[in-house]
Each structure stands twice: as structure tokens, then as C-alpha cells.
Scaffold this active site. Sequence first.
Site, short mmCIF file in Angstrom:
data_model
loop_
_atom_site.label_atom_id
_atom_site.label_comp_id
_atom_site.label_asym_id
_atom_site.label_seq_id
_atom_site.Cartn_x
_atom_site.Cartn_y
_atom_site.Cartn_z
N LYS A 34 36.86 37.80 39.16
CA LYS A 34 36.42 39.47 39.59
C LYS A 34 36.83 40.27 38.40
O LYS A 34 36.39 41.40 38.17
CB LYS A 34 36.96 40.10 40.48
CG LYS A 34 36.33 39.23 42.07
CD LYS A 34 36.66 40.04 43.31
CE LYS A 34 35.36 39.42 44.54
NZ LYS A 34 35.78 38.01 44.86
N GLU A 60 34.75 49.83 46.97
CA GLU A 60 35.15 49.32 48.16
C GLU A 60 35.71 48.00 48.21
O GLU A 60 35.27 47.15 47.31
CB GLU A 60 34.16 49.52 49.17
CG GLU A 60 33.05 48.33 49.28
CD GLU A 60 32.46 48.14 48.05
OE1 GLU A 60 32.73 46.60 47.99
OE2 GLU A 60 32.00 48.66 47.32
N SER A 85 36.36 29.50 40.89
CA SER A 85 36.28 31.16 40.62
C SER A 85 37.61 31.50 40.87
O SER A 85 37.45 32.89 40.58
CB SER A 85 35.16 31.40 41.92
OG SER A 85 35.43 31.01 43.02
C1 LIG Z 1 35.21 37.26 45.83
C2 LIG Z 1 35.17 35.96 45.36
C3 LIG Z 1 34.16 35.03 45.57
C4 LIG Z 1 32.83 35.52 46.14
O1 LIG Z 1 32.10 36.53 44.92
P1 LIG Z 1 30.96 36.14 44.44
O2 LIG Z 1 30.36 37.60 44.08
O3 LIG Z 1 29.89 35.45 45.14
O4 LIG Z 1 31.35 35.54 43.12
C5 LIG Z 1 34.14 33.82 45.03
N1 LIG Z 1 35.40 33.32 44.71
C6 LIG Z 1 36.45 33.94 44.59
C7 LIG Z 1 37.97 33.45 44.20
C8 LIG Z 1 36.31 35.34 44.97
O5 LIG Z 1 37.41 36.25 44.86
#
Ligand SMILES: *Cc1c(COP(=O)(O)O)cnc(C)c1O
Length: 415
Positions: A90, A112, A383
Amino acid sequence: MTQRYADGKFGEYGGQYVPEALMPAIEELTDAYERYVLENEDGFMDEFRARLRDFGGRPTPTEYAERLSERHGCDVYLKREDLLHGGAHKLNNALGQALLAKYMGKERIIAETGAGQHGTATAMAAAHLDMPCEVYMGERDINRQRPNVFRMRLNGSEVTPVTIGRGTLKEAISETMRDWATNVEDTHYIIGSIVGPHPFPSMVRDFHAVISEEARRQVREQTGGLPDAVLACAGGGSNTMGTFAHFIDDTDVDLYAVEAGGSSLEVDEDAGVAPNSASLSTGDEGVLHGARTKLLQDSDGQIMESHSVSSGLDYAGVGPELAHLVDTDRVNPVNVDDEATLAAFHRVSQLEGVIPALETAHAFGYLEEQGGALGDSILINVSGRGDKDLEIAIEETAEHDIDIAPDMSEFAGGL
Ligand SMILES: *Cc1c(COP(=O)(O)O)cnc(C)c1O
């Protein structure tokens, strides 16, 4: 940078469905996106990349996963976005937009947040760039996500409770839009995924495209070729598009967006509830948060409540670009349910020494299901890390009886 669909139209999806009061802000932002991001005016992109390196810790590695490769009889590579500052992808977007706000002469950041992940990334970026920041958060979410609220405050951000409606993300978004419309002169609204009106979907994708730019190069350095398949979990879809962006033209590379199958794909229309967040797989076209896209909605067009064991995937919509890539058969939408996700969370932790976020665990759940059938070489975007998910993992593991889980009875009352 990919610069695809620079006009914000992804086939029939995308667009700018916003109230008149927001149009000046949207137009100003579109102009800034084109100049600073697409054309690198005043060296914006150079500064962004330097800050991602020194503050964020980029490039993140692409790691050959030995035990998963052995298990599935194919080569599995992990793009380690969990190692980015803050523990998830993020920051790429939050830092990009906060810096853009600075170049635009804005003096205040608003955002938000639902579970608090985007809020904490934004609070870190705002502190790093010395900008005041206010984060709107539903009251119910504030009570459920105490550690993230504290993190934001530690970074000097204000966290404003939203008490209208159910007190969750949907109401927090409305409140932030209202603030933006009132304070367009000096304020920038940092949206947290590839959703919202143009230019947000394209701009957020471009800030995250560094993931696939690095991963494509890193896999080639290690193997001499490209992966057969690329997997990423999809909520709004920002890590997904970031992971896919530089592979879109490699038509031999199969792309899989792994959504939250939740507890079931069956919908309870009368209750207005979808027990999943699989908008790419099961949603219908509609307008949400300023863009036309695929949505979880009932036959009257009412947005349904979504569900997932992972709060980050728990959203009724999805980015318009992903919706378009699914309709044009470039991206395969698949989904994995809560139970298979929890099992994957434990398995990957034990096999690889990486505790994945529950969001990410969906992608690993799909790997477990398909294995080598996906190809000889598979890239998965990690992610984020799972440290934020320990409490929920304890609770849910007890409910689902995952046989590979360690004995958790000692922690039944919480950590
Ligand atoms: C917020 C988040 C997501 C989902 O958000 P996307 O916009 O779909 O990428 C996925 N994995 C993690 C670790 C997150 O913090």
C-alpha cells in the site's frame, strides 16, 4: 510506466460519475496526473522512485520458494511486497499520491480506511512528507482495529470516527468525499485502490506498476525467461494491477486475479448479503464510488454487503480496469474460500517461513488447488505480511478446524 487507458475509459467501465461540486478537483487532479506522473514534469517520478527506495526499501526481492516448488513440482517465485515499509504494497500508492499533492501545492491530506491498512500507509507517507493528515474511519471499524488507529495517531494523523449508517468503510468514503468537496482548494483525497473516478484507477495502477516492473526483470535474471502464470489476490485490485501491469503485453503469461470466495458464492438477495467478495467472478455492471464497474448488487441494483475472512478484500466493487481485462479474457477471475485460505496461511508459514497476510493467502490457496497445472513457472505477489492478522487467524482457525494448524488453545482468549 504503462500509460494505458490514459483517458480513464476501460471499455464500458471507468469514467467520472461524481457530483458537480467535485468536478473542479477531479479536473485539477487529472491535469496533475498527466503532467507529473505521465510526463515526469519537474522530475516528479524521479523523486517518487528515490523516496520509494530510501524510505520504502525498494526494490523488494523476488524469491525462489524452495518448499512450495518441491510440493507442486514447478518453480514458484514470490514477489516480496510484504518487505516494503509498512508490511504491504500500500505504501507505493500512498507515497505517490502524497507526493503528488505536495507538487500540486496542496497543504492537507485526507483518506478513508476500513480495516486501517490504507489509513496507516497514508499516515506514514504524510508524516514522511511533513503534511497534516486526517483519516475517516467508521466507528465500528475503529473499535475493531485498535492497533491501526494507534499507529495512525503515532504518525501524527487525526482519526475521525464516522457514526452514520453502519459505521464502516462505505460511510467513511461518503464522509471523505464530503470533506473533499468542501475543501478542494487546499486538500487532496488519497484513494486506496484502483477504484473511484478517473484519474484514480490509472494513477494508482501507475504507482503500483513498479511491482511488475521489478518482478518481470527479477524473474528473467533468475530464469532467463518469463513465468507461465502470475497470481495476485484482488480486493479493489491495486496489488493485482501493479503485479499484472508489465505482463499485460506478454500474452503467453496467464494472469489470475484471486478473489475472496468467503463462506459461499451463494447470495441471500432478501438479506442484501453476499457471503463473499467475488465481484469479478459473480458481479454485475453498475456505478459505485464514481466509476462504472463490476459490483455485488441485488436485482434492484442495491449494493450488497460483502464478506471475507480478510478485511482487505472485503469490498463490494473492483477496479474498472480489472473488470475490463476480465471481459476481454486477458485476466482469469478465480476465487478461494475462507477455509482454503486459512489452510494456506498455515501451510505457507510453515513451509517458507513467511507469514502471509490473509488477503495474500487467497493466492496461495489457488496455488494449492491448481499446483503445476498452472505451468512450469509461477509468480505470486505476496501483497503483505500476516502479523496484522494474528488475532483473526486464531479465532477463525478454531472455528474451521484446520488440520495443519499448530495447537492454538493456549491463545483462545486472544494474544
Ligand atoms: C489492502 C490489501 C489488499 C487488497 O487491496 P487491493 O487494492 O486489492 O490490492 C491485499 N493485500 C494486502 C496485504 C492488503 O493490505
